[in-house]
Scaffold this motif. Structure first.
Motif, PDB file in Angstrom:
ATOM      1  N   TYR C  88       0.833  -1.202   0.000  1.00  0.00           N
ATOM      2  CA  TYR C  88       0.000   0.000   0.000  1.00  0.00           C
ATOM      3  C   TYR C  88       0.871   1.256   0.000  1.00  0.00           C
ATOM      4  O   TYR C  88       0.637   2.202  -0.748  1.00  0.00           O
ATOM      5  N   TYR C  89       1.906   1.202   0.814  1.00  0.00           N
ATOM      6  CA  TYR C  89       2.817   2.349   0.870  1.00  0.00           C
ATOM      7  C   TYR C  89       3.447   2.595  -0.498  1.00  0.00           C
ATOM      8  O   TYR C  89       3.480   3.721  -0.996  1.00  0.00           O
ATOM      9  N   LEU C  90       3.940   1.519  -1.111  1.00  0.00           N
ATOM     10  CA  LEU C  90       4.604   1.665  -2.410  1.00  0.00           C
ATOM     11  C   LEU C  90       3.645   2.188  -3.468  1.00  0.00           C
ATOM     12  O   LEU C  90       3.985   3.050  -4.270  1.00  0.00           O
ATOM     13  N   SER C  91       2.434   1.634  -3.449  1.00  0.00           N
ATOM     14  CA  SER C  91       1.505   1.953  -4.516  1.00  0.00           C
ATOM     15  C   SER C  91       0.957   3.378  -4.387  1.00  0.00           C
ATOM     16  O   SER C  91       0.779   4.059  -5.389  1.00  0.00           O
ATOM     17  N   PHE C  92       0.709   3.816  -3.142  1.00  0.00           N
ATOM     18  CA  PHE C  92       0.025   5.101  -2.976  1.00  0.00           C
ATOM     19  C   PHE C  92       0.900   6.234  -2.451  1.00  0.00           C
ATOM     20  O   PHE C  92       0.550   7.393  -2.553  1.00  0.00           O
ATOM     21  N   HIS C  93       2.022   5.903  -1.831  1.00  0.00           N
ATOM     22  CA  HIS C  93       2.792   6.975  -1.202  1.00  0.00           C
ATOM     23  C   HIS C  93       4.227   7.089  -1.657  1.00  0.00           C
ATOM     24  O   HIS C  93       4.915   8.032  -1.292  1.00  0.00           O
ATOM     25  N   TYR C 171       0.551  -5.936  -4.384  1.00  0.00           N
ATOM     26  CA  TYR C 171       1.003  -4.710  -5.030  1.00  0.00           C
ATOM     27  C   TYR C 171       0.397  -4.583  -6.426  1.00  0.00           C
ATOM     28  O   TYR C 171      -0.096  -3.517  -6.808  1.00  0.00           O
ATOM     29  N   ALA C 172       0.412  -5.695  -7.153  1.00  0.00           N
ATOM     30  CA  ALA C 172      -0.144  -5.662  -8.517  1.00  0.00           C
ATOM     31  C   ALA C 172      -1.613  -5.265  -8.486  1.00  0.00           C
ATOM     32  O   ALA C 172      -2.071  -4.455  -9.289  1.00  0.00           O
ATOM     33  N   GLU C 175      -2.001  -1.600  -7.696  1.00  0.00           N
ATOM     34  CA  GLU C 175      -1.657  -0.778  -8.855  1.00  0.00           C
ATOM     35  C   GLU C 175      -2.810  -0.738  -9.853  1.00  0.00           C
ATOM     36  O   GLU C 175      -2.933   0.189 -10.628  1.00  0.00           O
ATOM     37  N   HIS C 176      -3.635  -1.784  -9.816  1.00  0.00           N
ATOM     38  CA  HIS C 176      -4.761  -1.839 -10.737  1.00  0.00           C
ATOM     39  C   HIS C 176      -5.983  -1.059 -10.270  1.00  0.00           C
ATOM     40  O   HIS C 176      -6.942  -0.915 -11.018  1.00  0.00           O
ATOM     41  N   ARG C 179      -7.141   5.106 -10.176  1.00  0.00           N
ATOM     42  CA  ARG C 179      -6.940   6.229  -9.269  1.00  0.00           C
ATOM     43  C   ARG C 179      -8.140   7.173  -9.265  1.00  0.00           C
ATOM     44  O   ARG C 179      -8.389   7.854  -8.288  1.00  0.00           O
ATOM     45  N   VAL C 182     -10.465   6.420  -6.452  1.00  0.00           N
ATOM     46  CA  VAL C 182     -10.023   6.955  -5.166  1.00  0.00           C
ATOM     47  C   VAL C 182     -10.383   8.439  -5.098  1.00  0.00           C
ATOM     48  O   VAL C 182     -10.908   8.928  -4.092  1.00  0.00           O
ATOM     49  N   GLU C 183     -10.121   9.144  -6.197  1.00  0.00           N
ATOM     50  CA  GLU C 183     -10.444  10.565  -6.228  1.00  0.00           C
ATOM     51  C   GLU C 183     -11.952  10.791  -6.112  1.00  0.00           C
ATOM     52  O   GLU C 183     -12.406  11.687  -5.398  1.00  0.00           O
ATOM     53  N   HIS C 186     -12.947  10.480  -2.530  1.00  0.00           N
ATOM     54  CA  HIS C 186     -12.627  11.688  -1.770  1.00  0.00           C
ATOM     55  C   HIS C 186     -13.609  12.797  -2.119  1.00  0.00           C
ATOM     56  O   HIS C 186     -14.100  13.518  -1.264  1.00  0.00           O
TER      57      HIS C 186
END
Lengths: 283, 365, 281
Positions: C88-93, C171-172, C175-176, C179, C182-183, C186
């Motif tokens: 999660y950290y890698l993918s989003f941050h 992670y894969a 990544e799929h 985005r 997510v927006e 929000h």
């Protein structure tokens, strides 16, 4: 927008991620550090910087025999698994035949199946037909288990290939054979090299299948394994460090190749997904 | 199937049928894709297969190229069976929608590919490749890698790669669909003049009716696996055979009329019609409707129909305005009228009876 | 478009090989599990369910099997707890450092199994690095024995080995996650936490399932880590199989246990495949 999202700070998560990295790398660092430790394995703090263990290692003839065996086994295993994985991937991609679903599952099963089962059932086969256990049986075992890796890697390459290219070749008057060598094969070259590297590395490190199929001559992991049972020495740290260096460099080459061919928009994880699913042979 | 195998236009003089498609059927997983297609293509003709996506036009092209096998029927070239010859031995070449340029070969090698495959004499290859590249104005890119070319340039290479083999038929699968509007128009012009220059039969697949009109000697309109109409562009526009053809090619008004004693009646309109009595559908192009100066309530005379209606909506469109006319009983007609100035309320309109074309309703056959 | 000859040429060789080296061996395994060993270590081909009956009668096998499942469960859980936040950290941050950080996970993944197992042995041993460290700090005065040769050591080692495996599919799948979803979340007023719970987590379930399957299946079949760091209390089901095929020389019983493992693994794969399909949009 996504930039704003990504840069949002998450100190807790960042710390946690760092700790996970620390956990992943801690044993590896310890291993490498102690391969230079003058006072042997263990003890804290490490003391006396030395290359003795490496010197001992290079003088150790039986270890180098095992290394040579491993390289031979790995090279032949690459040939077997690519030689069969390439047609298998082509068949899965473009032929319809009865039992195709079963064939797919059977080919790919060694990916995820614990190595012990593959090893055992092959042992029973070889004993059943009266074959003496040797490096030959080990090689056959590696080759068979790793067809799954070759197939998935090459299949992924085929899926990325534009089918119209082969049609264009036929359309321009090249027959199936010429089309394969002039169009299909060059398109798959990177996948084939990547698969070969991966299979080579996996074979070098294989223990579970080898454990059951080994005869008198040891491969490197089994040589190390048999020494481990006698007790640990920094010499093993030294050889482990070298193995580590070797696999890291092959994997980096493999990763480069893999990302070079990936399509725009595809994540590196996706590119790496398939082979990573193949590490079943390790355990 | 009145449309199938319709005669090649007379003014082209005696023409030889090069490609003959007879009663071709094709299914995919039990779903019929092509149903009883019969079509003759003349030597040197520019024929467009026009249809919506899923109409089977690409499948028909792939059958001619040899990438698919037909279920029944036959395809002949110059009298000989083509459908039983494997793709690589057909004297047919294809320009693919995705271009399918070989990424690992240079532009030159891409174009030379077919010549090498057919073992053309070594010495003959460079001049032929050079000539083909010159024809599509790509000579300077001979040694380039395909990845360095723009879409339009790849398109040209694909064309040269096919034409260099001097095929008897060139198949083009929506080759312009990936280009932007300007480049597309430019390529249309070039494609047409290239075809005249080489004199090779072109079979061009597209879903764009304007493109079909602009390029073709004849258009074959395909709908759900059946040929709707095969005719010259002017004819298919002016005399659409079916309601579908009328609507797909250009805009039209469909008039549901009742024909009795040689007069067709639709709402407030009436005009002479020679066809048989009964319910009938007519296609009336918007530009056929004019403002009328005749007195109100005039009955069909001299082959002109008059009617009045309320202008419901008027959209300025430069030379022509689009006018929506409410003729009562929810009959809305659309007309294209040259710069009429603002129109308000009830107006008088007219159209020539010959512009109301009787069309068939329903499916393709 | 491919000719019959082409299709046969690519189908028949691998089909033959797979039949000889995978299908027939599994069939032999199946047969063995119904045979028995007579005195003088002769294998008798009299078909019976004796081996399977023994599995249920002898509590040793069940105990070890349950322990293996417990260990595999623990490893799976730990690998998820370590792997998911990392992914999660890698993918989003991780933003620009994503590629580098990703490669940093790949490297330990490919570092030799044996090397990593051995590293933990040197760390946890009674004269190992950890004990040395603790004594150096005067926290302990005598080597602590229970670090090594315990189920704990097996779980620790295998968690280390399989965390990157679990990480990759998660992670894969992260990544799929589109985005813009997510927006949108929000935008619709969801807090980051509820966006995670209601959008990201459900969409990454296929990855979680795949990762968990890897960790569980591979741990269950592992026999090297228990030998290396497990000791008698860390013995797992595969170790029993190994000894039945080795010193104990009871291939039929070993085959029966292997077959049970094979069935367990295959049905688990089947189940997760079904689940993954249900969760994949």
């Amino acid at each position: 927008m996504s930039g704003a999202l990504q840069s949002s700070r998450a100190p807790l998560l960042t710390t946690y991620a760092l700790l996970v990295y620390a956990f992943l790398y801690f044993p590896i660092v310890v291993l490498v550090v102690y391969s230079f430790n003058g006072s042997g394995v263990g003890g804290f703090p490490p003391s006396g910087w030395t290359f003795d263990w490496y010197r001992q290692l290079f003088a150790d003839a039986s270890l180098w025999d095992a290394v040579l065996n491993s390289f031979i086994v790995a090279a032949v295993a690459v040939a077997i698994s690519l030689g069969l994985g390439l047609p298998a991937a082509l068949a899965l991609d473009r032929a319809q035949f009865p039992g195709k679903a079963l064939f797919r599952r059977l080919v790919l099963l060694p990916l995820i199946l614990p190595g012990i089962i593959t090893g055992l059932s092959l042992l029973m086969l070889f004993v059943g037909v009266g074959m003496k256990l040797s490096l030959v049986t080990v090689t056959l075992g590696h080759g068979t288990a790793l067809i799954s890796v070759a197939t998935t890697e090459i299949f992924a390459g085929l899926q990325k290939m534009d089918r119209a290219q082969e049609e264009a070749s036929l359309d321009l008057g090249a027959n199936h054979w010429k089309t394969f060598w002039r169009i299909t094969f060059p398109n798959l070259k990177v996948s084939l090299i990547a698969a070969a590297l991966l299979i080579f590395t996996l074979s070098l490190d294989e223990i579970a299948v080898t454990f059951f199929l080994i005869g008198r001559d040891n491969t490197l992991p089994l040589e190390i394994w048999s020494r481990l049972r006698r007790g640990i020495t920094p010499e093993i740290n030294a050889i482990s460090t070298l193995i580590l260096l070797f696999s890291i460099s092959t994997i980096l080459i493999w990763y480069r190749l893999r990302t070079r061919t990936q399509h725009a928009g595809e994540s590196p994880a996706e590119a790496a997904m398939l082979p990573s699913s193949l590490e079943g042979e390790h355990s | 199937m009145n449309a199938s195998g319709s005669p090649v236009p007379v003014e082209r003089g005696p023409v030889e049928v090069l490609l003959s498609i007879q009663k071709v059927e094709k299914q995919f997983a039990g779903r019929p894709v092509l149903c009883g297609i019969s079509l003759d293509v003349a030597s040197g003709e520019f024929l467009t297969i026009l249809g919506e996506s899923g109409s089977g036009k690409t499948t028909l092209l792939r059958l001619i190229a040899g990438f698919e096998h037909l279920d029944s029927g036959e395809i002949r070239m110059a009298g000989e069976r083509l459908d039983q010859i494997p793709a690589h031995r057909r004297e047919v070449n294809t320009v693919f929608q995705s271009y399918a340029i070989f990424p690992h070969l240079s532009v030159f090698e891409n174009v030379a590919y077919g010549l090498r495959a057919k073992s053309v004499a070594r010495a003959e290859i460079p001049p032929r490749v050079t000539q083909a590249l010159a024809m599509v104005k790509m000579s300077e890119f001979s040694q380039s890698a395909p990845s360095r070319l723009s879409g339009g340039q790849q398109q040209r290479v694909a064309l040269a790669r096919a034409l260099v083999n001097r095929p008897r038929v060139l198949l083009l699968d929506e080759p312009l669909s990936a280009l932007d509007a300007n480049l597309r128009r430019q390529m249309q012009v070039e494609l047409k003049s290239l075809q005249r220059e080489v004199g090779i039969t072109f079979i061009f697949v597209t879903h764009d009716q304007e493109e079909a009109m602009a390029l073709s000697d004849r258009v074959a309109l395909l709908r759900a696996g059946r040929l709707e109409q095969v005719a010259e562009p002017r004819e298919i526009y002016g005399q659409p055979a079916t309601a579908y053809a009328a609507q797909f090619i250009g805009q039209t008004n469909l008039l549901r009329a009742e024909v009795r004693d040689g007069i067709a009646n639709a709402g407030p309109m009436a005009w002479p019609s020679a066809g048989p009595s009964g319910a009938a559908t007519f296609s009336l192009r918007p530009e056929a409707i004019r403002l009328s100066s005749a007195p109100q309530g005039a009955r069909p005379a001299g082959g002109t129909a008059h009617f009045h209606g309320r202008v419901q909506n008027q959209t300025f469109g430069g030379a022509m305005d689009l006018v929506e006319i409410d003729c009562g009983n929810s009959h809305i007609l659309r007309a294209r009228i040259p710069s009429p100035g603002p129109l308000v309320g009830q107006q008088e309109f007219e159209f020539a009876a010959s512009d109301a074309v009787r069309v068939r309703e329903g499916g393709g056959s | 478009m491919y000719s019959r000859a082409y299709k046969s040429a690519v189908t028949i060789p691998p089909l033959l090989w797979v039949t000889v080296f995978l299908l027939i061996p599994y069939a032999i395994l199946f047969c063995y599990s119904f045979w028995t060993v007579a005195p003088l270590q002769v294998i008798v081909h009299n078909w019976n369910l004796h081996n399977y009956a023994q599995l249920f009668r002898n509590s040793l096998y069940l105990t070890v099997l349950l322990r293996s499942i417990r260990i595999a469960g623990a490893v799976t859980l730990l690998a998820l707890l370590l792997g998911y936040p990392l992914a999660y950290y890698l993918s989003f941050h991780a933003a620009k450092r994503k590629d580098l950080l990703y490669q940093l996970v790949i490297i330990p993944l490919w570092a030799s199994y044996l090397v990593r197992g051995y590293a933990w042995k040197t760390i946890l041993g009674s004269d190992g690095v950890l004990n040395g460290f603790l004594q150096y700090l005067h926290i302990t005065h005598r080597p602590v024995e229970f670090f090594l040769y315990s189920p704990f050591a097996v779980i620790l080692t295998l968690t280390h080995i399989y965390t990157p495996f679990t990480f990759l599919p998660i992670y894969a799948s992260l990544e799929h996650v589109p985005r813009n979803l997510v927006e949108a979340s929000h935008d619709l007023g969801a807090s980051p936490f509820s966006t995670f719970v209601r959008v990201i987590l459900p969409l990454s379930l296929p990855g979680i399932l795949a990762g968990a399957t890897f960790a569980f299946v591979l741990t269950l079949g592992d026999f090297l880590a228990p030998l290396l760091v497990g000791g008698p209390s860390g013995i797992m089901i595969s170790n029993i199989v190994v000894s039945l095929f080795g010193a104990a020389y009871n291939w039929p019983l070993g085959a029966a246990i292997s077959l049970c493992m094979l069935l367990l693994v295959v049905s688990l794969l089947f189940a997760t495949e079904r689940l993954e399909k249900r969760f994949t949009i």
